[in-house]
Enzyme design. Sequence first.
Site, PDB file in Angstrom:
ATOM      1  CG  ASP A 147      31.207  42.855  43.600  1.00  0.00           C
ATOM      2  OD1 ASP A 147      32.555  42.918  43.366  1.00  0.00           O
ATOM      3  OD2 ASP A 147      31.422  41.621  42.710  1.00  0.00           O
ATOM      4  N   GLY A 194      40.611  41.214  45.872  1.00  0.00           N
ATOM      5  CA  GLY A 194      41.970  40.674  46.352  1.00  0.00           C
ATOM      6  C   GLY A 194      43.025  41.905  45.568  1.00  0.00           C
ATOM      7  CG  ASP A 215      34.027  36.096  40.689  1.00  0.00           C
ATOM      8  OD1 ASP A 215      34.283  36.660  40.732  1.00  0.00           O
ATOM      9  OD2 ASP A 215      32.974  35.967  39.773  1.00  0.00           O
TER      10      ASP A 215
END
Length: 392
Positions: A147, A194, A215
Amino acid sequence: MGQLCAALSLLLLYVTPKGFAQTSTVAATPPMGWNSWNHFAGKIDDATVRAQADAMVSSGMRDAGYVYVNIDDTWQGERDAQGVIHANSRFPDMKALADYVHGKGLKLGIYSSPGPKTCADFAGSYGHEEQDAQTYAAWGMDYLKYDLCSFGKIMETAGSPEAAHKLMIDAYEKMHKALLKPGRPMVYSLCQYGADAVWRWGASVGGNSWRTTGDISDKYSSMTQIGFGQAGLSKYAGPGHWNDPDMLEVGNGGMKLEEYRTHMSLWALLAAPLLAGNDLSTMQPETIALLTNREVVAIDQDSLGKQADRVWAEGTQEIWARRQADGSKAIGIFNRFDWPQDIEVDFAMLGFKRTGVKMRDVWAGKDIGRAAGKYTVHVPGHGVVLLKVTAW
Ligand code: GAL
């Protein structure tokens, strides 16, 4: 002949674009499982993960295809003097946890960031990529969600968008190479919301999936904004590398039954990873029914790996379709209005020009007969009719 085939496939492995050697062995179909974040966020520990693994088996989810039990953010403790990461006190023994999960025929996943800190401010992998990959492999991990989080700050110092982009690609590639070293197959799940059209390059840095959006939250508006916003991305998905519109919210309580049905149907049409995000140990029967519907899961897991396209939209009505390995099409007829509407399906537009079609209502689990030309379905508010259609 066998030898020739083996030589040819070896050759293919070498001539495919970089990164695909990692992806060819895992995620041939979109990964299925569970992730801790949507329901438990920072309140996750060893006992809870074990309980989720137990429930994945007892609820029938494992038998329906769910295998990954993924620990998201907040498991990390401190690094020792050698820089090796340790789990915090809520995870006293990761290896033992992995053994427990593996003993149930499931797989275990973990989470980190290319930055120095994760989004919840725990230790990231920055500067420790190889060490962390070794640690995950030694623990027995089968999946890494990586992440971006605080790496965004490092990117801000790059001086230009191009340089920032390169930093990000290099960071994801670095962990990919690190994951290859220990030789343990792991799903590599990119999460950077993205940015920079990740679908165009995610596979080339070894990504088996990449988040296409920010999210999700447990609301119809969030789920549909993300789900219906995936139009145009189908050509980037395929066996080993998938668009990821984020984890499921089914069963978390913020949406009505028909809305969760829309969620499952849309994610299955999108060939999305199906990572349940609810508490599996307290599921209502209707949640289990939504998550484990064999025919819906089969659409998601279809071996052709063709993500659906939006083939038609008019105001609040949308039709999405994907081709399947058996020659049929899965068709989702969505009503984004909050009360029922009749929606007309034009089968010629869906590619059945010279033939009639045989239809199956997937959620009803019933063959509903034949049609030629056009057919009207009654769709509940915020709901869907999911058809499997075959030429006859
Ligand atoms: C976000 C990510 C979420 C979750 C969270 C943990 O960036 O998109 O899915 O992983 O971080 O802090």
